[in-house]
Design an enzyme around this catalytic site. Structure first.
Site, PDB file in Angstrom:
ATOM      1  N   ILE A  55      66.644  88.628  50.488  1.00 18.30           N
ATOM      2  CA  ILE A  55      66.853  89.841  49.709  1.00 18.30           C
ATOM      3  C   ILE A  55      65.697  90.819  49.918  1.00 18.30           C
ATOM      4  O   ILE A  55      65.901  92.037  49.980  1.00 18.30           O
ATOM      5  CB  ILE A  55      66.972  89.499  48.212  1.00 18.30           C
ATOM      6  CG1 ILE A  55      68.150  88.547  47.981  1.00 18.30           C
ATOM      7  CG2 ILE A  55      67.126  90.753  47.371  1.00 18.30           C
ATOM      8  CD1 ILE A  55      68.076  87.813  46.651  1.00 18.30           C
ATOM      9  N   GLY A  65      64.520  83.978  52.212  1.00 17.70           N
ATOM     10  CA  GLY A  65      65.197  83.388  53.356  1.00 17.70           C
ATOM     11  C   GLY A  65      65.082  81.892  53.474  1.00 17.70           C
ATOM     12  O   GLY A  65      65.870  81.250  54.183  1.00 17.70           O
ATOM     13  N   PHE A 109      72.415  83.760  50.814  1.00 22.41           N
ATOM     14  CA  PHE A 109      71.193  84.549  50.731  1.00 22.41           C
ATOM     15  C   PHE A 109      70.302  83.980  49.637  1.00 22.41           C
ATOM     16  O   PHE A 109      70.748  83.229  48.755  1.00 22.41           O
ATOM     17  CB  PHE A 109      71.504  86.023  50.459  1.00 22.41           C
ATOM     18  CG  PHE A 109      72.190  86.270  49.137  1.00 22.41           C
ATOM     19  CD1 PHE A 109      71.467  86.553  47.992  1.00 22.41           C
ATOM     20  CD2 PHE A 109      73.571  86.215  49.043  1.00 22.41           C
ATOM     21  CE1 PHE A 109      72.091  86.780  46.774  1.00 22.41           C
ATOM     22  CE2 PHE A 109      74.215  86.449  47.833  1.00 22.41           C
ATOM     23  CZ  PHE A 109      73.472  86.718  46.695  1.00 22.41           C
ATOM     24  N   CYS A 110      69.011  84.334  49.700  1.00 21.81           N
ATOM     25  CA  CYS A 110      68.028  83.962  48.680  1.00 21.81           C
ATOM     26  C   CYS A 110      66.913  84.991  48.706  1.00 21.81           C
ATOM     27  O   CYS A 110      67.032  86.018  49.378  1.00 21.81           O
ATOM     28  CB  CYS A 110      67.505  82.538  48.909  1.00 21.81           C
ATOM     29  SG  CYS A 110      66.682  82.313  50.499  1.00 21.81           S
ATOM     30  N   THR A 111      65.834  84.750  48.027  1.00 18.00           N
ATOM     31  CA  THR A 111      64.784  85.762  47.886  1.00 18.00           C
ATOM     32  C   THR A 111      64.142  86.127  49.223  1.00 18.00           C
ATOM     33  O   THR A 111      64.115  87.284  49.615  1.00 18.00           O
ATOM     34  CB  THR A 111      63.689  85.279  46.920  1.00 18.00           C
ATOM     35  OG1 THR A 111      64.287  84.891  45.698  1.00 18.00           O
ATOM     36  CG2 THR A 111      62.666  86.377  46.669  1.00 18.00           C
TER      37      THR A 111
END
Length: 263
Positions: A208, A183, A179-181
């Protein structure tokens, strides 16, 4: 009146990205938008803010207008609000990559991991055989992350390949969820890991931000705040701005991040 903020990206072939810079900048300026947009051969990535109408007109142009000719009709897009304008100016930049992995052979339009919707994320990350991996920079992870997630302790996304080479093994780590901020980083990282022989790679669709937007706080496995690359600094559940946390463009750009956009 609050400002509308749009965080967006799409991997798409844009061989004419250099020629697109000035028309896109002029279009944004005409709508009185501020923020950062990155253009590269592989696509577009950015965060901008403005009035509701200005943002709506911008999104319509990207998706359906003549400027991109329908090449951005699958835009990954998230909206939030800011009590004050979260950017001081408009920047449209040309880059080798819209998110800097340091490997231009990686192409998420040809090979990419399995997208996981926010509604299905909680179930996936508690599976006993899954490695949950945060692909963001260390200072972002320190502000908030998912329960049990591995922190790669990288200063920039360009160090992800080195982390993977040292700490991930296709024979041992059969299932990886990233996951990341917004995508974009985990999407590109999923393409890279698949190319390295990893069997099952998943990534949180919309990042996220989408999870915090859609997941009720009482059901959430997120802990802390989510760092964002604008003057709001961080967002919480419901994409609410963290009270009292504001930074200037200069302060934010001194942080060890790839660009002042959601990634």
């Amino acid at each position: 009146m609050p400002f509308k903020v749009a965080a967006f990206y799409q991997f798409a072939a844009l061989p004419d990205f250099r020629a697109l810079r000035e028309p896109l900048r002029a279009f944004c300026a005409g709508l009185d938008l501020k923020g950062s947009v990155l253009l590269a051969h592989e696509g577009i990535n950015g965060t901008i803010a403005g009035t509701d109408q200005g943002i709506d007109d911008f999104v319509a142009e990207l998706r359906h207008g003549a400027l991109f000719g329908g090449r951005l009709d699958d835009l990954e897009l998230k909206f939030s609000e800011a009590a004050q304008m979260p950017f001081q100016r408009l920047k449209v930049r040309l880059k080798r990559e819209i998110v800097t992995l340091g490997d231009t052979t990686v192409d998420p339009t040809r090979q990419v991991g399995t997208y996981v919707d926010a509604a299905d994320w909680n179930e996936l990350i508690v599976a006993p055989d899954i490695v949950v991996l945060d692909t963001r920079n260390a200072f972002e992870v320190a502000m908030g992350t998912f329960e049990g997630a591995v922190d790669p302790r990288i200063a920039s996304f360009g160090q992800f390949k080195e982390f993977a080479a040292r700490h991930l093994d296709p024979a041992k780590h059969r299932r990886i969820a990233m996951f990341c901020t917004g995508g974009i980083r985990c999407e590109k990282a999923s393409a890279y890991l698949l190319a390295q022989g990893f069997a099952e790679v998943y990534h949180l669709k919309g990042g996220i931000l989408k999870y915090l937007e859609e997941t009720p706080q009482q059901d959430s496995r997120w802990r802390g705040d989510c760092f964002v690359f604008d003057e709001r600094v961080a967002l919480g559940h419901g994409l609410r701005e963290r009270a009292g946390a504001r930074s200037s463009d200069a302060e934010r750009e001194s942080a060890p991040c790839e660009a002042s956009v959601h990634e």
